[in-house]
Design an enzyme around this catalytic site. Structure first.
Site, PDB file in Angstrom:
ATOM      1  N   ASP A  40      -4.689  -7.527   4.690  1.00 30.60           N
ATOM      2  CA  ASP A  40      -4.883  -8.325   3.478  1.00 30.60           C
ATOM      3  C   ASP A  40      -3.681  -9.244   3.242  1.00 30.60           C
ATOM      4  O   ASP A  40      -3.711 -10.096   2.350  1.00 30.60           O
ATOM      5  CB  ASP A  40      -5.189  -7.444   2.258  1.00 30.60           C
ATOM      6  CG  ASP A  40      -4.067  -6.487   1.920  1.00 30.60           C
ATOM      7  OD1 ASP A  40      -3.093  -6.386   2.699  1.00 30.60           O
ATOM      8  OD2 ASP A  40      -4.153  -5.826   0.858  1.00 30.60           O
ATOM      9  N   SER A  41      -2.644  -9.130   4.089  1.00 36.30           N
ATOM     10  CA  SER A  41      -1.556 -10.111   4.064  1.00 36.30           C
ATOM     11  C   SER A  41      -2.102 -11.507   4.334  1.00 36.30           C
ATOM     12  O   SER A  41      -1.416 -12.494   4.062  1.00 36.30           O
ATOM     13  CB  SER A  41      -0.481  -9.754   5.106  1.00 36.30           C
ATOM     14  OG  SER A  41      -1.058  -9.626   6.386  1.00 36.30           O
ATOM     15  N   ASP A  79      -8.408  -4.228   6.646  1.00 33.33           N
ATOM     16  CA  ASP A  79      -7.784  -3.724   5.424  1.00 33.33           C
ATOM     17  C   ASP A  79      -8.752  -3.774   4.256  1.00 33.33           C
ATOM     18  O   ASP A  79      -9.443  -4.787   4.073  1.00 33.33           O
ATOM     19  CB  ASP A  79      -6.627  -4.670   5.048  1.00 33.33           C
ATOM     20  CG  ASP A  79      -5.290  -4.002   5.077  1.00 33.33           C
ATOM     21  OD1 ASP A  79      -5.227  -2.772   5.166  1.00 33.33           O
ATOM     22  OD2 ASP A  79      -4.287  -4.736   5.001  1.00 33.33           O
ATOM     23  N   LYS A 109      -8.496   0.276   6.818  1.00 31.07           N
ATOM     24  CA  LYS A 109      -7.186   0.793   6.397  1.00 31.07           C
ATOM     25  C   LYS A 109      -7.104   0.781   4.874  1.00 31.07           C
ATOM     26  O   LYS A 109      -7.535  -0.177   4.239  1.00 31.07           O
ATOM     27  CB  LYS A 109      -6.049  -0.044   6.993  1.00 31.07           C
ATOM     28  CG  LYS A 109      -4.659   0.378   6.482  1.00 31.07           C
ATOM     29  CD  LYS A 109      -3.527  -0.172   7.314  1.00 31.07           C
ATOM     30  CE  LYS A 109      -3.126  -1.567   6.995  1.00 31.07           C
ATOM     31  NZ  LYS A 109      -2.690  -1.811   5.606  1.00 31.07           N
ATOM     32  N   GLU A 111      -4.367   1.710   1.526  1.00 34.05           N
ATOM     33  CA  GLU A 111      -2.999   2.007   1.096  1.00 34.05           C
ATOM     34  C   GLU A 111      -2.994   3.251   0.216  1.00 34.05           C
ATOM     35  O   GLU A 111      -3.906   3.443  -0.598  1.00 34.05           O
ATOM     36  CB  GLU A 111      -2.416   0.832   0.306  1.00 34.05           C
ATOM     37  CG  GLU A 111      -2.161  -0.376   1.180  1.00 34.05           C
ATOM     38  CD  GLU A 111      -1.431  -1.504   0.466  1.00 34.05           C
ATOM     39  OE1 GLU A 111      -0.960  -1.309  -0.670  1.00 34.05           O
ATOM     40  OE2 GLU A 111      -1.336  -2.595   1.059  1.00 34.05           O
ATOM     41  N   GLU A 178       5.477   1.496   6.205  1.00 35.33           N
ATOM     42  CA  GLU A 178       6.074   0.179   5.948  1.00 35.33           C
ATOM     43  C   GLU A 178       7.393   0.309   5.205  1.00 35.33           C
ATOM     44  O   GLU A 178       7.487   1.014   4.189  1.00 35.33           O
ATOM     45  CB  GLU A 178       5.105  -0.709   5.142  1.00 35.33           C
ATOM     46  CG  GLU A 178       5.730  -2.077   4.856  1.00 35.33           C
ATOM     47  CD  GLU A 178       4.760  -3.167   4.437  1.00 35.33           C
ATOM     48  OE1 GLU A 178       3.537  -2.920   4.404  1.00 35.33           O
ATOM     49  OE2 GLU A 178       5.242  -4.278   4.142  1.00 35.33           O
TER      50      GLU A 178
HETATM   51  O1  KIV Z   1      -1.812  -6.586   5.452  1.00 35.65           O
HETATM   52  C1  KIV Z   1      -1.023  -6.379   6.387  1.00 35.65           C
HETATM   53  O2  KIV Z   1      -0.610  -7.284   7.128  1.00 35.65           O
HETATM   54  C2  KIV Z   1      -0.560  -5.015   6.594  1.00 35.65           C
HETATM   55  C3  KIV Z   1       0.587  -4.834   7.528  1.00 35.65           C
HETATM   56  C4  KIV Z   1       1.835  -5.046   6.751  1.00 35.65           C
HETATM   57  C5  KIV Z   1       0.569  -3.510   8.184  1.00 35.65           C
HETATM   58  O3  KIV Z   1      -1.045  -4.118   5.989  1.00 35.65           O
END
Ligand code: KIV
Length: 288
Positions: A40-41, A79, A109, A111, A178
């Protein structure tokens, strides 16, 4: 598939991963990476958001589809964005199942450690492979008060170690760590049976992941844990500067980039709006 990533720990094989957000870069990274994360970055890296909090589920699905189209070999993990899974295991299942059906990715994924353990168990029991993400969890940036490294004081270790233990017990197949210190990463890596994937968490992890744009040298600002393996930002600027100069001087396009007439007859002469002149390369405005 997710179990193949989990099994790499037993063989002591480092897990190589990068984020990917579109098909063509995914196709390149696919040749070298064990998994690709549609992180989600992408909200910050590609869409200009200040944090990952505003990223909608639909955006993750759109980029997830593109990456799955580009990847032939690597596991694609998508994510789950903020607000799409925290409310209850049932809500999480509905949204994760939607992501898996609509993107054809191999895993999702989430968090969170302790607070997500019940949800992870619920999802895994129902056929959804889950990668976890603990330590600095960027979706909680408004609670943490910034993108801050975690576990820098020893009294903070127990909570993060417990997060790792609980998500592993819940059935996660890998854990992203992280922005945590090396001794803490080493303790967690030694204590759980699934691979730890570090980002700013030292070489003590079982594998590593970076945001692709950061390691390529495309992002204007990067965290201290990033090594720039490329100068893609500079290469893009050089190419665009040269293109702009060649269009302005009419050095581009030339006949080789132009369709020829077909059939009999002579093409009428063409007058250019302004005559072509020798290309003068303008100076890079950012260089002194
Ligand atoms: O969203 C992302 O890029 C991530 C990485 C920092 C692992 O979750």
């Amino acid at each position: 598939m997710a179990p193949d990533i989990a099994a790499m720990k037993g063989r002591g094989e480092p897990v190589v991963a990068l984020t990917a957000y579109h098909a063509h870069t995914a196709a390149i990274a696919d040749r070298y990476c064990d998994f690709l994360l549609v992180g989600d970055s992408l909200g910050m890296v590609m869409h200009g958001f200040e944090t990952t909090v505003p990223v909608p589920l639909e955006l993750m699905i759109m980029h997830g589809r593109a990456v799955v189209r580009g990847a032939k070999r690597a596991l694609v993990v998508v994510d789950m964005p903020f607000g799409s899974y925290e409310e209850s295991p049932a809500v999480a299942f509905r949204n994760c199942a939607r992501v898996m059906k609509e993107t054809d990715c191999g895993a999702v994924k989430l968090e969170g450690g302790r607070r997500m353990a019940e949800t992870i168990h619920y999802l895994v029991e129902r056929g959804i492979p889950v990668m976890s993400h603990i330590g600095l969890t960027p979706q909680s940036v408004n609670v943490i008060g910034g993108f801050k490294a975690q576990g820098r004081r020893q009294e903070q270790w127990a909570a993060i170690e417990e997060d790792a233990r609980l998500v592993a017990e819940a059935g996660t197949f890998a854990v992203v760590l992280e922005a945590i210190t090396e001794p803490l990463a080493a303790r967690i890596t030694a204590s759980i049976p699934v691979p730890t994937i570090g980002i700013g968490a030292s070489r003590a992890c079982d594998g590593q992941i970076l945001v692709m744009e950061d390691m390529l040298g495309l992002s204007p600002r990067v965290p201290r844990f990033v090594r720039k393996f490329g100068k893609v930002g500079e290469a893009i600027e050089d190419a665009i500067r040269e293109y702009a100069g060649d269009v302005r001087s009419r050095a581009f396009p030339t006949p080789e980039h132009t369709y020829a007439m077909q059939g009999e007859g002579k093409a009428p002469p063409v007058r250019l709006a302004t005559p072509a002149r020798a290309t003068k390369k303008p100076k890079n405005p950012s260089s002194k």
